[in-house]
Write a protein that holds these residues in place. Structure first.
Motif, PDB file in Angstrom:
ATOM      1  N   TYR A 134      -0.148   6.231   9.804  1.00 34.95           N
ATOM      2  CA  TYR A 134      -0.551   5.983   8.422  1.00 34.95           C
ATOM      3  C   TYR A 134      -2.071   6.074   8.398  1.00 34.95           C
ATOM      4  O   TYR A 134      -2.753   5.446   9.197  1.00 34.95           O
ATOM      5  N   ALA A 149      -2.571  -5.626   2.349  1.00 33.72           N
ATOM      6  CA  ALA A 149      -1.983  -4.792   1.295  1.00 33.72           C
ATOM      7  C   ALA A 149      -1.490  -3.462   1.858  1.00 33.72           C
ATOM      8  O   ALA A 149      -0.369  -3.019   1.568  1.00 33.72           O
ATOM      9  N   VAL A 150      -2.309  -2.833   2.696  1.00 29.69           N
ATOM     10  CA  VAL A 150      -1.916  -1.532   3.255  1.00 29.69           C
ATOM     11  C   VAL A 150      -0.724  -1.696   4.199  1.00 29.69           C
ATOM     12  O   VAL A 150       0.203  -0.876   4.194  1.00 29.69           O
ATOM     13  N   GLY A 151      -0.739  -2.756   4.976  1.00 27.72           N
ATOM     14  CA  GLY A 151       0.368  -2.993   5.903  1.00 27.72           C
ATOM     15  C   GLY A 151       1.689  -3.221   5.188  1.00 27.72           C
ATOM     16  O   GLY A 151       2.727  -2.693   5.590  1.00 27.72           O
ATOM     17  N   ILE A 152       1.644  -4.000   4.121  1.00 30.55           N
ATOM     18  CA  ILE A 152       2.882  -4.334   3.398  1.00 30.55           C
ATOM     19  C   ILE A 152       3.446  -3.104   2.698  1.00 30.55           C
ATOM     20  O   ILE A 152       4.651  -2.835   2.766  1.00 30.55           O
ATOM     21  N   LEU A 153       2.574  -2.329   2.058  1.00 33.34           N
ATOM     22  CA  LEU A 153       3.073  -1.095   1.436  1.00 33.34           C
ATOM     23  C   LEU A 153       3.418  -0.047   2.497  1.00 33.34           C
ATOM     24  O   LEU A 153       4.350   0.738   2.321  1.00 33.34           O
ATOM     25  N   LYS A 156       6.960  -0.437   3.801  1.00 29.79           N
ATOM     26  CA  LYS A 156       7.941   0.152   2.890  1.00 29.79           C
ATOM     27  C   LYS A 156       8.070   1.670   3.151  1.00 29.79           C
ATOM     28  O   LYS A 156       9.173   2.221   3.173  1.00 29.79           O
ATOM     29  N   GLU A 165       7.799   0.521  11.548  1.00 32.67           N
ATOM     30  CA  GLU A 165       6.453   0.018  11.266  1.00 32.67           C
ATOM     31  C   GLU A 165       5.492   1.202  11.228  1.00 32.67           C
ATOM     32  O   GLU A 165       5.816   2.288  11.695  1.00 32.67           O
ATOM     33  N   PRO A 178      -0.327  -2.818  11.804  1.00 33.28           N
ATOM     34  CA  PRO A 178      -0.810  -3.912  10.959  1.00 33.28           C
ATOM     35  C   PRO A 178      -0.769  -5.276  11.649  1.00 33.28           C
ATOM     36  O   PRO A 178      -1.634  -6.110  11.426  1.00 33.28           O
TER      37      PRO A 178
ATOM     38  N   ARG B  30      -1.471 -13.176   2.635  1.00 34.36           N
ATOM     39  CA  ARG B  30      -1.663 -11.752   2.954  1.00 34.36           C
ATOM     40  C   ARG B  30      -2.587 -11.030   1.973  1.00 34.36           C
ATOM     41  O   ARG B  30      -2.569  -9.796   1.916  1.00 34.36           O
ATOM     42  N   GLY B  31      -3.334 -11.773   1.189  1.00 37.63           N
ATOM     43  CA  GLY B  31      -4.290 -11.142   0.274  1.00 37.63           C
ATOM     44  C   GLY B  31      -3.653 -10.154  -0.676  1.00 37.63           C
ATOM     45  O   GLY B  31      -4.284  -9.183  -1.084  1.00 37.63           O
ATOM     46  N   TYR B  32      -2.389 -10.403  -1.055  1.00 36.41           N
ATOM     47  CA  TYR B  32      -1.616  -9.410  -1.797  1.00 36.41           C
ATOM     48  C   TYR B  32      -1.502  -9.761  -3.279  1.00 36.41           C
ATOM     49  O   TYR B  32      -0.857 -10.746  -3.647  1.00 36.41           O
ATOM     50  N   MET B  62       1.760  -1.242  -6.525  1.00 36.76           N
ATOM     51  CA  MET B  62       1.806  -2.238  -5.455  1.00 36.76           C
ATOM     52  C   MET B  62       3.185  -2.886  -5.360  1.00 36.76           C
ATOM     53  O   MET B  62       3.345  -3.903  -4.685  1.00 36.76           O
ATOM     54  N   ASP B  63       4.149  -2.308  -6.060  1.00 38.01           N
ATOM     55  CA  ASP B  63       5.535  -2.724  -5.903  1.00 38.01           C
ATOM     56  C   ASP B  63       5.777  -4.154  -6.393  1.00 38.01           C
ATOM     57  O   ASP B  63       6.671  -4.843  -5.886  1.00 38.01           O
ATOM     58  N   TYR B 104       5.608 -12.106   4.493  1.00 45.42           N
ATOM     59  CA  TYR B 104       5.178 -10.702   4.506  1.00 45.42           C
ATOM     60  C   TYR B 104       5.823  -9.887   3.382  1.00 45.42           C
ATOM     61  O   TYR B 104       5.191  -9.015   2.814  1.00 45.42           O
ATOM     62  N   ILE B 106       7.291  -8.923  -0.249  1.00 45.94           N
ATOM     63  CA  ILE B 106       6.994  -9.237  -1.637  1.00 45.94           C
ATOM     64  C   ILE B 106       8.139 -10.048  -2.236  1.00 45.94           C
ATOM     65  O   ILE B 106       9.312  -9.720  -2.051  1.00 45.94           O
ATOM     66  N   PRO B 139      -8.489   1.491  -0.290  1.00 46.59           N
ATOM     67  CA  PRO B 139      -7.130   2.028  -0.266  1.00 46.59           C
ATOM     68  C   PRO B 139      -6.514   1.832  -1.659  1.00 46.59           C
ATOM     69  O   PRO B 139      -6.873   0.876  -2.351  1.00 46.59           O
ATOM     70  N   PHE B 140      -5.605   2.732  -2.044  1.00 49.59           N
ATOM     71  CA  PHE B 140      -4.989   2.631  -3.377  1.00 49.59           C
ATOM     72  C   PHE B 140      -6.078   2.516  -4.456  1.00 49.59           C
ATOM     73  O   PHE B 140      -6.143   1.546  -5.216  1.00 49.59           O
ATOM     74  N   SER B 145      -6.744  -4.026  -7.175  1.00 48.11           N
ATOM     75  CA  SER B 145      -6.207  -4.960  -6.188  1.00 48.11           C
ATOM     76  C   SER B 145      -7.136  -6.158  -6.071  1.00 48.11           C
ATOM     77  O   SER B 145      -8.321  -6.078  -6.389  1.00 48.11           O
TER      78      SER B 145
END
Lengths: 283, 283
Positions: A134, A149-153, A156, A165, A178, B30-32, B62-63, B104, B106, B139-140, B145
């Protein structure tokens, strides 16, 4: 089930269900905070001193003052362990940016210490996982920041691709997963792991230590070419220990963990879970 | 001083001092999360529909499911404004990753709506600011965010260098400031602004609209060379409107705002603060 977990917030032991932060905390409004995480095995913290070192390192680099001494943190951890009575657990120290008046400036940090039961994923450690690369590199790579944020998305995206992963790679260089460090074993039996601007994993540290007794270890930039040419690969973390990698993108290392990976697993086991007293801190 | 501000959490109007999130919210661990922010002028939201568009856009990317309709959000905003009675304010909609069971994944997002008095920084808009470039790309980029770790530490670096803010630049391309969009005006009077993977600023949108009537506008990759060769530069945001840039690193545009920048400020003024009713939403 654990009936009533406790947590410690700013030195106060309270029931988890009463634990909250005001909505102006900088973690909530700006994703700003750091943490560290270690496990307990048979009621003893594993590598606690290493984790405290890294906790203070992360806090310093992110300009977050820690208003407790190392001793005070050890006492808080012990207090929490005595309250929760979970022999096999993960303990997290989370330091946030605090209640910021202007919603941007760092304030007096809030320190949250939590403990959760931790079950080892033996199946994954035996069978291995699949990764996809990634395109990303964490800012402040040596800091255990809360920014996932990048790890969680990414996770997916990995699942959608049939993988488990993601592995961050940018400009031709691998950095880390991550939540884990990456290792490659070359066809000539060298152990490679990135050394620049990645999280200094504690499990990684002990793997390097034990591997050095048996293998050439190179801590250096690790390229996508290294990845494609490797014989074996694995990740390491506090929860995943050594977990073999079966494939990264189209590079397949085999449907089973590699032999050197398995040897390293066997060597790591007593250090993390067993008898080497010096590495397990009594508090 | 405002005596007792209220906020809305998940549809409930409550006093701000009672407003909190449980410590397992994904923003904390997780700063999400994502947010959006608009101002009210004389008790009327400015560009609310644009901000709601972007709020839903950020949430989708961001789902994060939004469990309220647009109408319900408008009603919540009106309820908050009626409770707080702050004619000139900033209103933030913050959507977090929710109470995650595994720390972790969402979960059901928490929606927090807050309102704060907002004072315009007229002095800065008149006198301009200094920027330094900072090697980063969000990112994104189109997502608003909550992740501001780089911005917060960057600001410290900017201040240490005698500047006011950082400007993200990577691989020779400018992208944006942590909380503002960037515009350049070339020596031939063209307006340039990056268009790829940056936040679609609402103020930026209206600047582009008004500028198009008078200038060539190019929305494209903007290079460090463009930056060095530009005649004028400014940033835009909801709070900073058009704020002139005096210098970026060693590139000095002058000790006063440029003439075209000042013209654009004059043209933007009635759209944001004034009479153009169609752009101000009655709710």
């Amino acid at each position: 089930m654990i009936q009533s977990l406790h947590v410690i917030i700013n030195g106060q032991l309270i029931p988890e269900k009463e634990a909250s932060l005001g909505i102006d905390d900088l973690s909530i409004v700006r994703g700003y905070g750091i943490f560290d995480y270690f496990k307990t095995v048979a009621n003893r913290p594993v590598f606690l001193e290493d984790n405290l070192d890294r906790f203070f390192h992360s806090a310093k680099l992110m300009d977050l003052p820690v208003h407790y001494t190392r001793d005070e943190l050890r006492i808080q951890i012990r207090t929490l362990m005595e309250a929760n009575k979970i022999p096999e657990s993960g303990i997290k120290l989370l330091l946030t940016g605090g209640y910021s008046k202007d919603g941007y400036s760092i304030a007096t940090p809030n320190l949250i210490i939590t403990q959760q039961p931790l079950q080892r994923n033996i199946r994954q450690e035996q069978q291995g996982i699949k990764l996809i690369t990634y395109n990303y590199h964490r800012p402040f790579g040596t800091v255990k920041s809360i920014d996932y944020a990048v790890g969680i998305l990414g996770l997916k995206k990995a699942k959608a691709a049939g993988a488990d992963e993601v592995l961050y790679a940018q400009n031709g260089l691998l950095s880390e997963c991550p939540r884990a460090n990456i290792f490659l074993i070359t066809k000539t039996g060298k152990l490679l792991t990135p050394g620049k601007d990645v999280l200094a994993g504690i499990t990684r540290k002990y793997i390097i230590e034990i591997a050095k007794e048996h293998l050439d270890v190179e801590i250096r930039d690790v390229t996508l070419e290294d990845m494609k040419n490797a014989a074996e690969a694995f990740i390491s973390s506090t929860t995943k220990n050594i977990t073999p990698i079966l494939s990264i993108d189209d590079t397949v290392y085999g449907s089973n963990p590699g032999p050197l990976t398995i040897q390293l697993q066997h060597m790591l086991e007593p250090i993390v879970f067993g008898s080497k007293e010096k590495l397990i801190t009594e508090i």
